[in-house]
Design a protein around this motif. Structure first.
Motif, PDB file in Angstrom:
ATOM      1  N   PRO A 172       0.822  -1.218   0.000  1.00 10.55           N
ATOM      2  CA  PRO A 172       0.000   0.000   0.000  1.00 10.55           C
ATOM      3  C   PRO A 172       0.854   1.266   0.000  1.00 10.55           C
ATOM      4  N   VAL A 173       1.496   1.504  -1.151  1.00 10.11           N
ATOM      5  CA  VAL A 173       2.393   2.646  -1.289  1.00 10.11           C
ATOM      6  C   VAL A 173       2.056   3.370  -2.591  1.00 10.11           C
ATOM      7  N   ASN A 174       2.188   4.673  -2.581  1.00 11.14           N
ATOM      8  CA  ASN A 174       1.961   5.485  -3.769  1.00 11.14           C
ATOM      9  C   ASN A 174       3.271   6.180  -4.131  1.00 11.14           C
ATOM     10  N   LEU A 175       3.619   6.165  -5.419  1.00 13.36           N
ATOM     11  CA  LEU A 175       4.840   6.817  -5.906  1.00 13.36           C
ATOM     12  C   LEU A 175       4.462   7.737  -7.057  1.00 13.36           C
ATOM     13  N   TRP A 176       4.978   8.966  -7.014  1.00 17.54           N
ATOM     14  CA  TRP A 176       4.632   9.914  -8.084  1.00 17.54           C
ATOM     15  C   TRP A 176       5.797  10.867  -8.312  1.00 17.54           C
ATOM     16  N   SER A 177       5.708  11.570  -9.458  1.00 18.58           N
ATOM     17  CA  SER A 177       6.701  12.607  -9.743  1.00 18.58           C
ATOM     18  C   SER A 177       6.002  13.770 -10.428  1.00 18.58           C
ATOM     19  N   THR A 178       6.635  14.921 -10.358  1.00 16.60           N
ATOM     20  CA  THR A 178       6.134  16.108 -11.049  1.00 16.60           C
ATOM     21  C   THR A 178       7.293  16.774 -11.773  1.00 16.60           C
ATOM     22  N   ASP A 179       6.955  17.635 -12.716  1.00 14.66           N
ATOM     23  CA  ASP A 179       8.001  18.457 -13.313  1.00 14.66           C
ATOM     24  C   ASP A 179       8.174  19.719 -12.472  1.00 14.66           C
ATOM     25  N   ALA A 180       8.963  20.630 -12.981  1.00 11.74           N
ATOM     26  CA  ALA A 180       9.266  21.831 -12.201  1.00 11.74           C
ATOM     27  C   ALA A 180       8.058  22.733 -12.032  1.00 11.74           C
ATOM     28  N   HIS A 181       7.016  22.523 -12.855  1.00 14.75           N
ATOM     29  CA  HIS A 181       5.796  23.328 -12.739  1.00 14.75           C
ATOM     30  C   HIS A 181       4.701  22.589 -11.977  1.00 14.75           C
ATOM     31  N   LEU A 182       5.086  21.477 -11.340  1.00 12.92           N
ATOM     32  CA  LEU A 182       4.187  20.662 -10.540  1.00 12.92           C
ATOM     33  C   LEU A 182       3.095  20.001 -11.370  1.00 12.92           C
ATOM     34  N   ASN A 183       3.412  19.737 -12.640  1.00  7.73           N
ATOM     35  CA  ASN A 183       2.556  18.870 -13.444  1.00  7.73           C
ATOM     36  C   ASN A 183       2.917  17.424 -13.118  1.00  7.73           C
ATOM     37  N   ILE A 184       1.931  16.583 -12.870  1.00  3.15           N
ATOM     38  CA  ILE A 184       2.192  15.197 -12.501  1.00  3.15           C
ATOM     39  C   ILE A 184       2.604  14.409 -13.733  1.00  3.15           C
ATOM     40  N   THR A 185       3.774  13.773 -13.637  1.00  3.74           N
ATOM     41  CA  THR A 185       4.319  13.031 -14.782  1.00  3.74           C
ATOM     42  C   THR A 185       4.311  11.519 -14.564  1.00  3.74           C
ATOM     43  N   PHE A 186       4.085  11.081 -13.352  1.00  5.23           N
ATOM     44  CA  PHE A 186       4.111   9.639 -13.045  1.00  5.23           C
ATOM     45  C   PHE A 186       3.289   9.429 -11.787  1.00  5.23           C
ATOM     46  N   SER A 187       2.488   8.360 -11.754  1.00  3.88           N
ATOM     47  CA  SER A 187       1.677   8.058 -10.563  1.00  3.88           C
ATOM     48  C   SER A 187       1.305   6.583 -10.576  1.00  3.88           C
ATOM     49  N   GLN A 188       1.896   5.810  -9.649  1.00  5.89           N
ATOM     50  CA  GLN A 188       1.593   4.389  -9.556  1.00  5.89           C
ATOM     51  C   GLN A 188       1.629   3.955  -8.094  1.00  5.89           C
ATOM     52  N   GLY A 189       1.060   2.774  -7.832  1.00  3.11           N
ATOM     53  CA  GLY A 189       1.116   2.197  -6.490  1.00  3.11           C
ATOM     54  C   GLY A 189      -0.184   1.519  -6.099  1.00  3.11           C
ATOM     55  N   ALA A 190      -0.032   0.438  -5.322  1.00  2.00           N
ATOM     56  CA  ALA A 190      -1.214  -0.311  -4.897  1.00  2.00           C
ATOM     57  C   ALA A 190      -2.087   0.490  -3.945  1.00  2.00           C
ATOM     58  N   GLY A 191      -1.522   1.550  -3.360  1.00  5.35           N
ATOM     59  CA  GLY A 191      -2.313   2.339  -2.420  1.00  5.35           C
ATOM     60  C   GLY A 191      -3.273   3.294  -3.086  1.00  5.35           C
ATOM     61  N   LEU A 192      -3.161   3.461  -4.414  1.00  2.00           N
ATOM     62  CA  LEU A 192      -4.018   4.432  -5.091  1.00  2.00           C
ATOM     63  C   LEU A 192      -5.492   4.062  -5.005  1.00  2.00           C
ATOM     64  N   HIS A 193      -5.783   2.759  -5.125  1.00  2.00           N
ATOM     65  CA  HIS A 193      -7.198   2.370  -5.105  1.00  2.00           C
ATOM     66  C   HIS A 193      -7.833   2.640  -3.748  1.00  2.00           C
ATOM     67  N   LEU A 194      -7.013   2.730  -2.696  1.00  3.53           N
ATOM     68  CA  LEU A 194      -7.548   2.996  -1.362  1.00  3.53           C
ATOM     69  C   LEU A 194      -8.080   4.419  -1.240  1.00  3.53           C
ATOM     70  N   ILE A 195      -7.600   5.312  -2.135  1.00  2.00           N
ATOM     71  CA  ILE A 195      -8.089   6.697  -2.096  1.00  2.00           C
ATOM     72  C   ILE A 195      -8.938   7.010  -3.340  1.00  2.00           C
ATOM     73  N   GLY A 196      -9.394   5.927  -4.011  1.00  6.26           N
ATOM     74  CA  GLY A 196     -10.367   6.104  -5.085  1.00  6.26           C
ATOM     75  C   GLY A 196      -9.803   6.533  -6.420  1.00  6.26           C
ATOM     76  N   THR A 197      -8.545   6.191  -6.716  1.00  4.67           N
ATOM     77  CA  THR A 197      -7.986   6.527  -8.019  1.00  4.67           C
ATOM     78  C   THR A 197      -7.181   5.342  -8.525  1.00  4.67           C
ATOM     79  N   SER A 198      -6.588   5.458  -9.729  1.00  4.82           N
ATOM     80  CA  SER A 198      -5.842   4.350 -10.315  1.00  4.82           C
ATOM     81  C   SER A 198      -4.524   4.861 -10.873  1.00  4.82           C
ATOM     82  N   ALA A 199      -3.671   3.912 -11.284  1.00  3.15           N
ATOM     83  CA  ALA A 199      -2.335   4.256 -11.769  1.00  3.15           C
ATOM     84  C   ALA A 199      -2.414   5.224 -12.944  1.00  3.15           C
ATOM     85  N   ASN A 200      -1.611   6.283 -12.871  1.00  2.00           N
ATOM     86  CA  ASN A 200      -1.449   7.283 -13.933  1.00  2.00           C
ATOM     87  C   ASN A 200      -2.731   8.036 -14.281  1.00  2.00           C
TER      88      ASN A 200
END
Length: 446
Positions: free
Chosen positions: A49-77
Motif C-alpha cells: 500500500p504505497v503510492n509513488l509519483w513525480s512532477t516536473d518543475a511546474h508541478l505537473n504530474i508526470t508519473f503516478s503508480q502504487g497499490a495504495g491508489l485504489h484505497l483513495i479512489g484513483t488508479s495508476a497514472n
C-alpha cells in the motif's frame, strides 16, 4: 536522520528519461538491469500500500503508480497530466502537501504525515534532479499507515483504560520484576503502606513491606510465583511507620514480550476481619467443629454488617443453608462421617463466598451466610456459585455419599431491615424449596 531517496529518484529519472548514449553492449546490460529493477519496483508498487509519483518543475504530474491508489479512489497514472494544484484542489502554499513540493523544488527533502480521503499516510518528497544536477521536478512516496495508526490509537486507548483501572483500583497493587523489585505501584499501595513512588520503585518488595522475622517465608512465596504459580494467601505486612497490617495477597505471574517475567501483586487490607476473628475466638463465639462463627457470633456480627451496608447504601443478601439427609448420613456411616459432612459444607461455603461475607453455623445441619451485594450480584448468582462449588466438591472427593445442600435466599435493602425478619424470610424461602414448590435448585425471595 533523513536520508535522500536516491534509489527511487535515480530509478524514476531512468524510467522517465531513457538512457544516455552508451556502447551497444553497455546499453544492453543497462537495459537488462534496468528492466529487472523496474519489474521489482512495479511488483512492490502493485503489492504494497504505497503510492509513488513525480512532477516536473511546474508541478505537473508526470508519473503516478502504487497499490495504495485504489484505497483513495484513483488508479495508476489517472492523475498524470494534471497539476498538483488540481489534485490537491488548493493553491494555498501553507497546505502541507503543497508546501512540501514547493520546498522540494528548492532542494529540500521533506517528511510529513497527512490524512487524505479518509486514509493516513507517511510521506516524503524530494527534489528530482536532471543529469546536470539541476532540479527538474519532484518525486514523492506515500506509505498507507491507516491500519497501523488505527491499531496504535486503539492500543493507546487501551493503555489509558488499563492505567486508569490500575491507579483507581480499591486494592493496593505492585508490579514486580524478576528480582522482586518494584516497577510500579498505585495510589492505594501508598495509602496502605505509606510509601510514595519515589520511595518504593526499585526497592525489593520483601525488604520494603515484610516484617524482618517473616522475610524468609515471604521469599519462599515470591519464589513460587516466579516459578509460575498463582498465589493467594494471607499474611502480616509492615507499614512505613512500623505498624503491621493483615493483608490478603493475590499474586499472578505474567510475561511481557522479550522481557523477563513479572509479577502482579494485589493487597487487600483484612485487618478488621482478623481483629474480629481474634475477638470471636477470645469470646468463644466460634463453632468448634467447622471453625465458623456460631449463632451467637453471627447475631453480633450481622448487626454490625447491616449497619455497614446501610452506611454504604447497599443491599444485603441472607442465605439459609441446610445439609440434606444429615441424619441418614449419621445413621448409615456414623457420626464422625456426619461431622465430616458439616466440615465439608463449611469449606464449600467459604470457597463460594468472599472474604468479607459473613458465614456461620447456627447449629445442627443449619448454616447461614450474610453479605452486602451490588445491583448486578443477584441471589440466583450467589446460590448458583455455591451449587457449582458443591458439584466440584462431589466430583473431587468420594465420601461414600453425595453432599447435598438446600438453599433459601432473601435479598433486602439494608436500611430499616431487622435481622430477625431477614432470617425468617430466608428460612421461609428454604422451607418452600424443601416442600418442592418448583423452585429448584434453590428458592429465592425478594
Amino acid at each position: 536522520m533523513n536520508r535522500p531517496l536516491r534509489p527511487i529518484g535515480n530509478f524514476l529519472k531512468r524510467l522517465l528519461g531513457g538512457f544516455r548514449s552508451q556502447a551497444p553492449e553497455q546499453i544492453a546490460a543497462v537495459r537488462h538491469n534496468g528492466l529487472d529493477s523496474e519489474r521489482r519496483l512495479r511488483f512492490m508498487l502493485e503489492s504494497v500500500p504505497v503510492n509513488l509519483w513525480s512532477t516536473d518543475a511546474h508541478l505537473n504530474i508526470t508519473f503516478s503508480q502504487g497499490a495504495g491508489l485504489h484505497l483513495i479512489g484513483t488508479s495508476a497514472n489517472e492523475q498524470v497530466g494534471m497539476t498538483l494544484y488540481e489534485v490537491l484542489k488548493t493553491r494555498d502554499p501553507g497546505f502541507t502537501p503543497l508546501a512540501a513540493h514547493l520546498r522540494a523544488l528548492q532542494g529540500e527533502l521533506v517528511r510529513y504525515e497527512t490524512d487524505w480521503r479518509g486514509r493516513s499516510f507517511e510521506t516524503r518528497v524530494e527534489p528530482l534532479r536532471a543529469p546536470d544536477g539541476k532540479i527538474s521536478g519532484t518525486v514523492g512516496i506515500a506509505i498507507d499507515v491507516t491500519d497501523r495508526k488505527s491499531l496504535y490509537d486503539a492500543l493507546q486507548t487501551q493503555n489509558v483504560y488499563f492505567a486508569t483501572l490500575f491507579e483507581n483500583a480499591p486494592e493496593a497493587i505492585a508490579i514486580l520484576d524478576a528480582e522482586d523489585r518494584i516497577i510500579r505501584i498505585n495510589s492505594q499501595f501508598t495509602t496502605m503502606f505509606g510509601y510514595t513512588d519515589d520511595e518504593a520503585i526499585g526497592s525489593s518488595i520483601n525488604d520494603l513491606i515484610v516484617p524482618n522475622e517473616m522475610v524468609e517465608d515471604a521469599e519462599k512465596l515470591t519464589a513460587r510465583v516466579a516459578a509460575g504459580e498463582k498465589l493467594r494467601t494471607e499474611a502480616l505486612r509492615r507499614h512505613k511507620d512500623g505498624q503491621t497490617v493483615w493483608v490478603a495477597i493475590a499474586a499472578t505471574p505474567f510475561g511481557v514480550v522479550d522481557q523477563p517475567g513479572r509479577v502482579y501483586a494485589m493487597y487487600h487490607d483484612i485487618s478488621a476481619r482478623k481483629h474480629a476473628e481474634d475477638e470471636l475466638k477470645a469470646l468463644l463465639l466460634v463453632d468448634q467443629l467447622t471453625g465458623l462463627p456460631n449463632r451467637r457470633a453471627f447475631i453480633t456480627l450481622s448487626e454490625q454488617a447491616l449497619k455497614l451496608a446501610t452506611r454504604m447504601e447497599r443491599d444485603v443478601l441472607m442465605i439459609f443453608i441446610d445439609v440434606d439427609h444429615l441424619k441418614q448420613i449419621n445413621d448409615t456411616h456414623g457420626h464422625l462421617v456426619g461431622d465430616r459432612a458439616l466440615i465439608d459444607t463449611a469449606r464449600v461455603l467459604r470457597e463460594s463466598c468472599r472474604e468479607a461475607d459473613l458465614i456461620a453455623r447456627l447449629g445442627g445441619d443449619e448454616f447461614v451466610a450474610l453479605m452486602s451485594v451490588d445491583s448486578d450480584q443477584t441471589a440466583e448468582l450467589v446460590c448458583d456459585r455455591i451449587k457449582s462449588r458443591l458439584e466440584t466438591h462431589n466430583r473431587e472427593i468420594d465420601r461414600g455419599y453425595e453432599l447435598s445442600l438446600s438453599l433459601g435466599a432473601k435479598r433486602s435493602k439494608a436500611e430499616g431491615t431487622m435481622l430477625a425478619d431477614l432470617l425468617a424470610q430466608a428460612d421461609t424461602a428454604l422451607y418452600e424449596q424443601k416442600r418442592g414448590r418448583g423452585r429448584p435448585p434453590h428458592a429465592v425471595s425478594r
